[in-house]
Design a protein around this motif. Structure first.
Motif, PDB file in Angstrom:
ATOM      1  N   GLU A 122       0.830  -1.202   0.000  1.00 35.49           N
ATOM      2  CA  GLU A 122       0.000   0.000   0.000  1.00 35.49           C
ATOM      3  C   GLU A 122       0.862   1.249   0.000  1.00 35.49           C
ATOM      4  O   GLU A 122       0.524   2.252  -0.644  1.00 35.49           O
ATOM      5  CB  GLU A 122      -0.937  -0.020   1.201  1.00 35.49           C
ATOM      6  N   ALA A 123       1.987   1.177   0.721  1.00 34.54           N
ATOM      7  CA  ALA A 123       2.898   2.320   0.725  1.00 34.54           C
ATOM      8  C   ALA A 123       3.490   2.542  -0.667  1.00 34.54           C
ATOM      9  O   ALA A 123       3.606   3.686  -1.134  1.00 34.54           O
ATOM     10  CB  ALA A 123       4.008   2.099   1.746  1.00 34.54           C
ATOM     11  N   ALA A 124       3.875   1.454  -1.331  1.00 37.61           N
ATOM     12  CA  ALA A 124       4.413   1.584  -2.681  1.00 37.61           C
ATOM     13  C   ALA A 124       3.353   2.112  -3.643  1.00 37.61           C
ATOM     14  O   ALA A 124       3.643   2.925  -4.522  1.00 37.61           O
ATOM     15  CB  ALA A 124       4.926   0.230  -3.161  1.00 37.61           C
ATOM     16  N   SER A 125       2.112   1.666  -3.453  1.00 40.96           N
ATOM     17  CA  SER A 125       1.029   2.142  -4.310  1.00 40.96           C
ATOM     18  C   SER A 125       0.782   3.632  -4.102  1.00 40.96           C
ATOM     19  O   SER A 125       0.486   4.363  -5.059  1.00 40.96           O
ATOM     20  CB  SER A 125      -0.246   1.351  -4.025  1.00 40.96           C
ATOM     21  N   SER A 126       0.892   4.082  -2.860  1.00 40.87           N
ATOM     22  CA  SER A 126       0.695   5.511  -2.581  1.00 40.87           C
ATOM     23  C   SER A 126       1.768   6.369  -3.233  1.00 40.87           C
ATOM     24  O   SER A 126       1.565   7.566  -3.462  1.00 40.87           O
ATOM     25  CB  SER A 126       0.685   5.749  -1.065  1.00 40.87           C
ATOM     26  N   LEU A 127       2.918   5.761  -3.530  1.00 43.27           N
ATOM     27  CA  LEU A 127       3.992   6.476  -4.233  1.00 43.27           C
ATOM     28  C   LEU A 127       3.883   6.287  -5.740  1.00 43.27           C
ATOM     29  O   LEU A 127       4.830   6.571  -6.475  1.00 43.27           O
ATOM     30  CB  LEU A 127       5.351   5.972  -3.736  1.00 43.27           C
ATOM     31  N   ARG A 128       2.721   5.793  -6.184  1.00 42.02           N
ATOM     32  CA  ARG A 128       2.399   5.626  -7.600  1.00 42.02           C
ATOM     33  C   ARG A 128       3.238   4.557  -8.299  1.00 42.02           C
ATOM     34  O   ARG A 128       3.473   4.629  -9.507  1.00 42.02           O
ATOM     35  CB  ARG A 128       2.528   6.959  -8.350  1.00 42.02           C
ATOM     36  N   ALA A 129       3.681   3.572  -7.533  1.00 43.01           N
ATOM     37  CA  ALA A 129       4.380   2.438  -8.146  1.00 43.01           C
ATOM     38  C   ALA A 129       3.351   1.494  -8.763  1.00 43.01           C
ATOM     39  O   ALA A 129       2.317   1.211  -8.176  1.00 43.01           O
ATOM     40  CB  ALA A 129       5.211   1.696  -7.105  1.00 43.01           C
ATOM     41  N   ARG A 130       3.628   1.031  -9.952  1.00 50.14           N
ATOM     42  CA  ARG A 130       2.749   0.068 -10.591  1.00 50.14           C
ATOM     43  C   ARG A 130       2.811  -1.257  -9.831  1.00 50.14           C
ATOM     44  O   ARG A 130       3.822  -1.548  -9.185  1.00 50.14           O
ATOM     45  CB  ARG A 130       3.153  -0.133 -12.046  1.00 50.14           C
ATOM     46  N   PRO A 131       1.755  -2.080  -9.914  1.00 49.49           N
ATOM     47  CA  PRO A 131       1.731  -3.339  -9.150  1.00 49.49           C
ATOM     48  C   PRO A 131       2.955  -4.220  -9.394  1.00 49.49           C
ATOM     49  O   PRO A 131       3.525  -4.776  -8.443  1.00 49.49           O
ATOM     50  CB  PRO A 131       0.444  -4.009  -9.625  1.00 49.49           C
ATOM     51  N   LEU A 132       3.370  -4.364 -10.658  1.00 48.75           N
ATOM     52  CA  LEU A 132       4.532  -5.205 -10.963  1.00 48.75           C
ATOM     53  C   LEU A 132       5.808  -4.602 -10.376  1.00 48.75           C
ATOM     54  O   LEU A 132       6.642  -5.315  -9.810  1.00 48.75           O
ATOM     55  CB  LEU A 132       4.681  -5.389 -12.468  1.00 48.75           C
ATOM     56  N   ASP A 133       5.969  -3.289 -10.499  1.00 49.79           N
ATOM     57  CA  ASP A 133       7.147  -2.628  -9.927  1.00 49.79           C
ATOM     58  C   ASP A 133       7.170  -2.773  -8.413  1.00 49.79           C
ATOM     59  O   ASP A 133       8.228  -3.012  -7.817  1.00 49.79           O
ATOM     60  CB  ASP A 133       7.156  -1.145 -10.307  1.00 49.79           C
ATOM     61  N   ALA A 140       9.057  -8.976  -3.416  1.00 55.60           N
ATOM     62  CA  ALA A 140      10.012 -10.050  -3.717  1.00 55.60           C
ATOM     63  C   ALA A 140      11.271  -9.968  -2.850  1.00 55.60           C
ATOM     64  O   ALA A 140      11.700 -10.990  -2.294  1.00 55.60           O
ATOM     65  CB  ALA A 140      10.368 -10.033  -5.196  1.00 55.60           C
ATOM     66  N   PRO A 141      11.908  -8.791  -2.697  1.00 58.62           N
ATOM     67  CA  PRO A 141      13.077  -8.733  -1.813  1.00 58.62           C
ATOM     68  C   PRO A 141      12.746  -9.071  -0.361  1.00 58.62           C
ATOM     69  O   PRO A 141      13.536  -9.730   0.318  1.00 58.62           O
ATOM     70  CB  PRO A 141      13.540  -7.278  -1.948  1.00 58.62           C
ATOM     71  N   MET A 142      11.573  -8.637   0.108  1.00 57.46           N
ATOM     72  CA  MET A 142      11.194  -8.932   1.486  1.00 57.46           C
ATOM     73  C   MET A 142      10.889 -10.416   1.681  1.00 57.46           C
ATOM     74  O   MET A 142      10.945 -10.921   2.807  1.00 57.46           O
ATOM     75  CB  MET A 142       9.986  -8.093   1.897  1.00 57.46           C
ATOM     76  N   ALA A 143      10.560 -11.105   0.588  1.00 58.35           N
ATOM     77  CA  ALA A 143      10.272 -12.544   0.657  1.00 58.35           C
ATOM     78  C   ALA A 143      11.495 -13.384   0.318  1.00 58.35           C
ATOM     79  O   ALA A 143      11.362 -14.566  -0.028  1.00 58.35           O
ATOM     80  CB  ALA A 143       9.118 -12.892  -0.277  1.00 58.35           C
ATOM     81  N   GLY A 144      12.681 -12.792   0.408  1.00 59.32           N
ATOM     82  CA  GLY A 144      13.900 -13.513   0.055  1.00 59.32           C
ATOM     83  C   GLY A 144      14.082 -14.807   0.829  1.00 59.32           C
ATOM     84  O   GLY A 144      14.558 -15.813   0.296  1.00 59.32           O
ATOM     85  N   ARG A 145      13.688 -14.788   2.087  1.00 62.66           N
ATOM     86  CA  ARG A 145      13.789 -15.997   2.914  1.00 62.66           C
ATOM     87  C   ARG A 145      12.923 -17.119   2.350  1.00 62.66           C
ATOM     88  O   ARG A 145      13.318 -18.280   2.320  1.00 62.66           O
ATOM     89  CB  ARG A 145      13.369 -15.664   4.339  1.00 62.66           C
TER      90      ARG A 145
END
Length: 225
Positions: A122-133, A140-145
């Motif tokens: 939601e934070a990334a979306s508020s910064l106008r990041a597209r869903p894939l970005d 993906a980086p946070m799910a590295g484990r």
């Protein structure tokens, strides 16, 4: 080891590596969707994905063998396109490996994506990041484990599978003979020295894989802390 055993080792390593790479790509969108789903279809899909965990390998191998038969729609289509049958071939082994190892890829990724939560997206979306970005740069980086665990489990599981591969591929030297089949042959012929070499190698590799995952998980926890 004999040349036949080295051939089995190489074929198994190639099979495990390809299965791991393909499943990490295939399981990612499926696990992501399941981690975000709240509908009634989620439980049946999760049960279907987890089915190879509880279905006897010979039963799963039997149905896969029927699917790969030239008399089936899929097997006939493959025969027309390639000129060869899926059963008793490396491609057949790969398809079987993808099916029976699917839950080992999906479940760790799904758990990792659920742990990410909705806040970062939601934070990334508020910064106008597209869903894939947002997914590629945040989730993906946070799910590295989860990726490390999924990759290790799939690879290790492929190294030791026996029942499904025997049903689908038989035991053809140089084509479908994997480590587990070579090990079984050595035990059956009372060649325990050769069996020890293969079993010991599997034990060592499996331990190293799990140790690496444990170390990586510890590193991910430290980074998040």
């Amino acid at each position: 080891m004999s040349a036949s055993d080295w051939s089995a080792v190489w074929l198994t390593a190639r099979l495990a590596a390809l299965t791991t790479l393909i499943l990490l790509m295939v399981a990612t969108p499926l696990a992501w969707r399941l981690s975000r789903a709240r509908g009634r279809w989620r439980a049946p899909v999760e049960a279907l994905v987890a089915l190879p965990l509880v279905l006897p390998p010979t039963a799963l191998g039997f149905y896969l063998l029927l699917l790969m038969s030239p008399n089936s729609m899929f097997g006939g289509w493959w025969l027309e396109r390639t000129g060869g049958t899926l059963a008793f071939s490396f491609h057949g082994l790969l398809l079987a490996s993808l099916v029976y190892s699917l839950p080992f890829a999906v479940q760790p990724l799904q758990n990792a994506f659920e742990a990410v939560g909705r806040g970062p997206m939601e934070a990334a979306s508020s910064l106008r990041a597209r869903p894939l970005d947002a997914f590629l740069t945040v989730a993906a980086p946070m799910a590295g484990r989860g990726y490390a665990t999924a990759g290790a489990l799939v690879f290790a599981h492929c190294l030791g599978e026996f029942g499904v591969l025997l049903m689908v591929g038989g035991n053809i030297p140089g084509r479908t003979r994997v480590i587990s089949m070579a090990l079984f042959e050595h035990v059956e012929s009372l060649d325990y020295a050769a069996a020890h070499r293969l079993a010991g190698g599997l034990l060592l590799v499996s331990f190293c894989i799990l140790l690496t995952v444990a170390l990586l998980n510890g590193r991910f926890r430290s980074m998040r802390a």
